[in-house]
Design an enzyme around this catalytic site. Sequence first.
Site, PDB file in Angstrom:
ATOM      1  N   TYR A  22      -1.055  -1.233  10.753  1.00 18.55           N
ATOM      2  CA  TYR A  22      -1.216  -1.398   9.296  1.00 18.55           C
ATOM      3  C   TYR A  22      -0.092  -0.727   8.497  1.00 18.55           C
ATOM      4  O   TYR A  22       0.521  -1.352   7.645  1.00 18.55           O
ATOM      5  CB  TYR A  22      -2.582  -0.857   8.870  1.00 18.55           C
TER       6      TYR A  22
ATOM      7  N   SER B 135       0.849  -1.192   0.000  1.00 17.16           N
ATOM      8  CA  SER B 135       0.000   0.000   0.000  1.00 17.16           C
ATOM      9  C   SER B 135       0.886   1.244   0.000  1.00 17.16           C
ATOM     10  O   SER B 135       1.951   1.236   0.636  1.00 17.16           O
ATOM     11  CB  SER B 135      -0.879   0.018   1.245  1.00 17.16           C
TER      12      SER B 135
HETATM   13  N1  LIG Z   1      -8.852  -1.669  -0.414  1.00 17.85           N
HETATM   14  C1  LIG Z   1      -7.895  -0.745  -0.434  1.00 17.85           C
HETATM   15  O1  LIG Z   1      -8.159   0.468  -0.545  1.00 17.85           O
HETATM   16  C2  LIG Z   1      -6.456  -1.161  -0.342  1.00 17.85           C
HETATM   17  C3  LIG Z   1      -5.482  -0.166  -0.564  1.00 17.85           C
HETATM   18  C4  LIG Z   1      -4.138  -0.513  -0.492  1.00 17.85           C
HETATM   19  C5  LIG Z   1      -3.787  -1.824  -0.229  1.00 17.85           C
HETATM   20  N2  LIG Z   1      -4.745  -2.761  -0.017  1.00 17.85           N
HETATM   21  C6  LIG Z   1      -4.314  -4.147   0.232  1.00 17.85           C
HETATM   22  O2  LIG Z   1      -4.942  -5.001  -0.689  1.00 17.85           O
HETATM   23  C7  LIG Z   1      -4.998  -6.323  -0.135  1.00 17.85           C
HETATM   24  C8  LIG Z   1      -6.416  -6.841  -0.302  1.00 17.85           C
HETATM   25  O3  LIG Z   1      -7.276  -6.067   0.512  1.00 17.85           O
HETATM   26  P1  LIG Z   1      -8.790  -5.762   0.101  1.00 17.85           P
HETATM   27  O4  LIG Z   1      -8.995  -4.319   0.188  1.00 17.85           O
HETATM   28  O5  LIG Z   1      -9.126  -6.502  -1.121  1.00 17.85           O
HETATM   29  O6  LIG Z   1      -9.548  -6.369   1.393  1.00 17.85           O
HETATM   30  P2  LIG Z   1     -10.427  -7.670   1.620  1.00 17.85           P
HETATM   31  O7  LIG Z   1     -11.566  -7.716   0.687  1.00 17.85           O
HETATM   32  O8  LIG Z   1     -10.681  -7.697   3.078  1.00 17.85           O
HETATM   33  O9  LIG Z   1      -9.428  -8.855   1.213  1.00 17.85           O
HETATM   34  C9  LIG Z   1      -8.468  -9.366   2.083  1.00 17.85           C
HETATM   35  C10 LIG Z   1      -8.162 -10.781   1.627  1.00 17.85           C
HETATM   36  O10 LIG Z   1      -7.119 -11.304   2.446  1.00 17.85           O
HETATM   37  C11 LIG Z   1      -7.510 -12.580   2.916  1.00 17.85           C
HETATM   38  N3  LIG Z   1      -6.902 -12.862   4.206  1.00 17.85           N
HETATM   39  C12 LIG Z   1      -6.946 -12.104   5.335  1.00 17.85           C
HETATM   40  N4  LIG Z   1      -6.316 -12.726   6.347  1.00 17.85           N
HETATM   41  C13 LIG Z   1      -5.840 -13.897   5.823  1.00 17.85           C
HETATM   42  C14 LIG Z   1      -5.117 -14.990   6.367  1.00 17.85           C
HETATM   43  N5  LIG Z   1      -4.721 -15.004   7.649  1.00 17.85           N
HETATM   44  N6  LIG Z   1      -4.798 -16.026   5.564  1.00 17.85           N
HETATM   45  C15 LIG Z   1      -5.183 -16.042   4.267  1.00 17.85           C
HETATM   46  N7  LIG Z   1      -5.879 -15.027   3.689  1.00 17.85           N
HETATM   47  C16 LIG Z   1      -6.203 -13.987   4.468  1.00 17.85           C
HETATM   48  C17 LIG Z   1      -9.028 -12.502   3.020  1.00 17.85           C
HETATM   49  O11 LIG Z   1      -9.611 -13.799   2.922  1.00 17.85           O
HETATM   50  P3  LIG Z   1     -10.164 -14.682   4.120  1.00 17.85           P
HETATM   51  O12 LIG Z   1     -10.793 -13.775   5.123  1.00 17.85           O
HETATM   52  O13 LIG Z   1     -11.122 -15.599   3.428  1.00 17.85           O
HETATM   53  O14 LIG Z   1      -8.966 -15.399   4.645  1.00 17.85           O
HETATM   54  C18 LIG Z   1      -9.353 -11.712   1.761  1.00 17.85           C
HETATM   55  O15 LIG Z   1      -9.412 -12.578   0.653  1.00 17.85           O
HETATM   56  C19 LIG Z   1      -4.539  -6.194   1.301  1.00 17.85           C
HETATM   57  O16 LIG Z   1      -3.196  -6.583   1.404  1.00 17.85           O
HETATM   58  C20 LIG Z   1      -4.681  -4.708   1.587  1.00 17.85           C
HETATM   59  O17 LIG Z   1      -3.819  -4.279   2.608  1.00 17.85           O
HETATM   60  C21 LIG Z   1      -6.069  -2.469  -0.068  1.00 17.85           C
END
Ligand SMILES: NC(=O)c1ccc[n+]([C@@H]2O[C@H](COP(=O)([O-])OP(=O)(O)OC[C@H]3O[C@@H](n4cnc5c(N)ncnc54)[C@H](OP(=O)(O)O)[C@@H]3O)[C@@H](O)[C@H]2O)c1
Length: 250
Positions: free
Chosen positions: A149, A136
């Site tokens: 985070y 991020s």
């Molecule tokens: N959304 C944003 O604005 C944004 C911006 C910058 C970076 N990011 C990054 O993008 C990535 C995806 O986030 P998102 O926004 O798409 O959120 P999200 O919908 O909550 O997705 C998070 C994913 O990570 C998985 N996960 C969490 N804990 C886990 C574990 N212990 N083992 C295996 N899988 C795990 C979750 O699946 P399960 O719960 O099924 O395990 C889910 O598939 C993250 O790294 C986040 O920090 C997001």
Amino acid sequence: MSENQKKVWVTGASSGIGKAVAEKFAKENWKVAISARREELLNDMAKNSNIFAYPMDVTDQNKTQETFRRILKDFGEIDLCIFSSGTYERKSEKGLSVENVKKVIDVNFIGVVACVKSVQEYFQNKKSGHISIVSSPVGYRGLPKSSGYTASKASLNNFTQGIYFDFKKFNVRVTLISPGFIKTALTDKNEFKMPFLKDTNYAAEKIYDGLVNKNAFEIIFPPQIAFIYKVFQILPNKVYNYLVNRFVNK
Ligand SMILES: NC(=O)c1ccc[n+]([C@@H]2O[C@H](COP(=O)([O-])OP(=O)(O)OC[C@H]3O[C@@H](n4cnc5c(N)ncnc54)[C@H](OP(=O)(O)O)[C@@H]3O)[C@@H](O)[C@H]2O)c1
């Protein structure tokens, strides 16, 4: 399935960015292995004939290693990994909780390190391939109310840049993915107005294009966030601290 169908492993694929990216690659006729903890969501996605479910928790290093071995056995080879698992609990980030910081670092940083470790030997022997890590832009500088985070993402940024050099020697590409605000379950918890908010399809298109058609180390989007963070990276602490205090620290 055609013989030269490309193959990708996506973690964090049960929702949000990972899910959209997995579906984009499947649509482009890649064979896609998907991982996360929520098995029923993965199985639902696996109704797509190009998608195959491999549930796992990234905090279980043995399981991560075993999952990659199973994927390799089933797929024969892997061309690309997209490690997108991550967690963010806004409420727990406000105070300084050692337990929370540990938990976030364990998933967001150590969990990704374990994923990279599981594929290291394979890619180094193969002398080709591509590892990409969803971090991020917030990892570039500290922010208030984000004790775990931003620290986890700062670690991930440095780790990704470090292994870029280590894997380059083996002709393996490493890419850092830095999404701006994307509407997912993770950001739905934010109670502030997120600037330049985009949907997951936008993120998936940018990530696909950056990984498949371009060659840059970092895929950062949207352009407004890319610009802001380029400036943030070079601002003196005095100016950065003033701006964050004035506009973010409410
Ligand atoms: N959304 C944003 O604005 C944004 C911006 C910058 C970076 N990011 C990054 O993008 C990535 C995806 O986030 P998102 O926004 O798409 O959120 P999200 O919908 O909550 O997705 C998070 C994913 O990570 C998985 N996960 C969490 N804990 C886990 C574990 N212990 N083992 C295996 N899988 C795990 C979750 O699946 P399960 O719960 O099924 O395990 C889910 O598939 C993250 O790294 C986040 O920090 C997001």
